[in-house]
Design an enzyme around this catalytic site. Structure first.
Site, PDB file in Angstrom:
ATOM      1  N   ALA A  38       0.750  -1.214   0.038  1.00  0.00           N
ATOM      2  CA  ALA A  38       0.027  -0.076  -0.330  1.00  0.00           C
ATOM      3  C   ALA A  38       0.823   1.372   0.063  1.00  0.00           C
ATOM      4  CB  ALA A  38      -1.043   0.098   1.113  1.00  0.00           C
ATOM      5  N   ALA A  39       2.010   1.200   0.456  1.00  0.00           N
ATOM      6  CA  ALA A  39       2.768   2.597   0.639  1.00  0.00           C
ATOM      7  C   ALA A  39       2.941   3.193  -1.166  1.00  0.00           C
ATOM      8  CB  ALA A  39       4.223   2.256   1.193  1.00  0.00           C
ATOM      9  N   PRO A  40       2.890   4.550  -0.894  1.00  0.00           N
ATOM     10  CA  PRO A  40       2.846   5.496   0.260  1.00  0.00           C
ATOM     11  C   PRO A  40       1.613   5.736   0.640  1.00  0.00           C
ATOM     12  CG  PRO A  40       3.321   6.672  -1.942  1.00  0.00           C
ATOM     13  CD  PRO A  40       3.246   5.333  -2.259  1.00  0.00           C
ATOM     14  N   GLY A  41       0.380   5.420   0.059  1.00  0.00           N
ATOM     15  CA  GLY A  41      -0.776   5.508   0.313  1.00  0.00           C
ATOM     16  C   GLY A  41      -2.002   5.988  -0.585  1.00  0.00           C
ATOM     17  N   LYS A  53      -3.440   4.602  -3.107  1.00  0.00           N
ATOM     18  CA  LYS A  53      -4.810   3.667  -3.461  1.00  0.00           C
ATOM     19  C   LYS A  53      -5.495   3.494  -2.142  1.00  0.00           C
ATOM     20  CE  LYS A  53      -2.464   1.653  -7.667  1.00  0.00           C
ATOM     21  NZ  LYS A  53      -1.370   2.608  -7.351  1.00  0.00           N
ATOM     22  N   GLU A  94       2.005  -2.851   4.292  1.00  0.00           N
ATOM     23  CA  GLU A  94       3.384  -2.375   3.570  1.00  0.00           C
ATOM     24  C   GLU A  94       4.508  -3.356   4.304  1.00  0.00           C
ATOM     25  OE1 GLU A  94       6.423  -1.697   1.644  1.00  0.00           O
ATOM     26  OE2 GLU A  94       4.613  -0.879   0.829  1.00  0.00           O
ATOM     27  N   ASP A 103      -1.201  -3.453  -5.793  1.00  0.00           N
ATOM     28  CA  ASP A 103      -0.404  -2.842  -6.452  1.00  0.00           C
ATOM     29  C   ASP A 103       1.112  -3.564  -6.573  1.00  0.00           C
ATOM     30  OD1 ASP A 103       0.122  -0.718  -8.258  1.00  0.00           O
ATOM     31  OD2 ASP A 103       1.096   0.260  -6.695  1.00  0.00           O
ATOM     32  N   CYS A 106       3.067  -0.399 -12.411  1.00  0.00           N
ATOM     33  CA  CYS A 106       3.478   0.562 -13.221  1.00  0.00           C
ATOM     34  C   CYS A 106       4.650   0.337 -14.393  1.00  0.00           C
ATOM     35  CB  CYS A 106       3.972   1.704 -12.205  1.00  0.00           C
ATOM     36  SG  CYS A 106       5.302   1.377 -11.281  1.00  0.00           S
TER      37      CYS A 106
END
Length: 401
Positions: free
Chosen positions: A122-125, A127, A145, A196, A249
């Site tokens: 999840a980082a940095p936040g 989503k 994370e 992600d 990404c």
């Protein structure tokens, strides 16, 4: 860009997209600048008194992001650090392509009743805050994370985004620092998982030259294998009929389309939608996202029900909104200048009733303090404090959405 794109990357893009599309993509990565975009918090609207305007030395034009109602492109990059509204969680600086998660959730997630959700990497936040803003009240979101420093940043951003006045949290948010496999005992718990996954970072080429230098075909295949391992480890935690959102990404099919088809064929999912975002074609950075529904093993009436979350006692929990203290003190409204002094960790020379106080800016909570009458001692967490001496004044004029 000071470095050139790897020849193997160019060849891979030509094989996947064709010569013309690959040429346009490579040109965009080498010759164009990234977009600047923000996403507004739907649960936090700044409040100003009649005739009051928030200070700004930066004139900006805001243009809506087509696939996210709360998203806006900015005509430039302002000094975000100097904006108390950012620190109050009124908006989040997020790359526009990744905001397509909002469209995916609106189309395929069941959000009529409270849900249990997991943002796995999840980082940095970005989503996590997007999901938290869309989940119904009473939902639970675990934001995880594995990396310690990144987990601290995630915890800060989640707390700022989700906390309302008086310490109320509409959605229970839990920030954890665990490896994906540590969630194995959460069988049939989640209605939604956002993954992600770590990737080769091709979508960051325009922003990060180190991403270019570190890329190789071998790295792509290592990432592809790791991504499958991560998804396979948490697949049993997704209840039947629930939604997995897979994203990277990257541009290459090995980490994207091929992996999603492996998930569907090997684990038992149905692909609902997938989309690639390409610089030069789309207004944003490189991004791939897919929505996968977990299939039922039997007839509809035999689908296993969602299980309650097990105890978090054995997990490394950095923050749990259910355990956050409610504010029992007074609220003290700060001017722009006083808000910056507070965010820098300074004591405030302000009159207030003695005892604990919540400091607010434009009606939104910034943090806590302790009043001794003519002075408010600063209780803002040290790791969150502004350290720059930059003097520009800026507060983003947020549109209604």
């Amino acid at each position: 860009m000071a470095v050139s794109l790897p020849p193997d990357f160019i060849r891979m893009m030509q094989e996947q997209y064709g010569s013309d599309a690959a040429c346009a993509l490579c040109h965009a990565l080498l010759e164009t600048e990234p977009e600047v975009s923000v996403r507004i918090n739907p649960r936090k609207r700044p409040q100003t008194t009649e005739g009051e305007t928030l200070p700004s030395e930066t004139e900006l034009t805001l243009t809506p992001v087509p696939w996210c109602r709360e998203g806006f492109y900015l005509s430039g990059r302002p000094p975000f650090t100097m904006d108390p509204l950012l620190h109050a969680g009124a908006y989040y600086v997020q790359e526009a392509s990744s905001m397509y998660l909002a469209e995916i959730l609106h189309r395929y997630a069941a959000l009529e009743a409270p849900v249990q959700a997991l943002d796995l990497c999840a980082a940095p936040g970005g989503k996590s805050t997007l999901v938290a803003g869309l989940l119904p009240e009473g939902s639970t979101l675990i934001c995880n994370e594995p990396m310690a420093k990144r987990a601290q940043v995630l915890s800060e951003n989640v707390q700022k985004w989700t906390r309302m006045r008086e310490g109320h949290y509409p959605v229970r948010c839990i920030v954890t620092q665990q490896m994906p496999a540590d969630f194995a005992r959460f069988t049939d718990c989640f209605d939604l998982i956002v993954t992600d996954v770590p990737c080769s970072g091709e979508g960051m080429f325009r922003k990060d030259e180190e991403a270019v230098r570190g890329w190789s075909p071998e790295a792509v295949m290592r990432c592809s294998a790791l991504q499958r391992e991560i998804v396979e480890s948490v697949w049993p935690t997704l209840r039947e009929g629930a939604l997995l959102v897979y994203s990277t990404c990257t541009f290459n099919r090995f980490e994207d389309e091929d992996n999603v088809r492996w998930i569907c064929e090997r684990l038992g999912g149905t692909l609902l939608e997938e989309r690639h975002f390409l610089p030069g074609r789309d207004r944003g950075e490189g991004f791939y996202i897919a929505a996968v529904r977990k299939e039922s093993d039997g007839a509809l009436q035999e689908v296993r029900e969602r299980q309650p979350l097990p105890s978090m006692r054995t997990m490394r929990v950095l923050f749990d909104s259910d355990e956050a203290p409610l504010c029992d003190g007074n609220c003290v409204a700060l001017s722009y200048d006083d808000a910056l002094h507070y965010l820098r960790g300074e004591a405030l020379r302000l009159e207030a009733p003695r005892g604990p106080v919540t400091l607010t800016y434009a009606g939104l909570p910034l943090g806590e303090g302790k009043s001794v009458g003519s002075r408010i001692n600063n209780l803002y967490p040290a790791p969150w404090r502004i350290r720059t001496t930059y003097l520009s004044r800026f507060s983003l004029a947020l549109p209604c959405c």
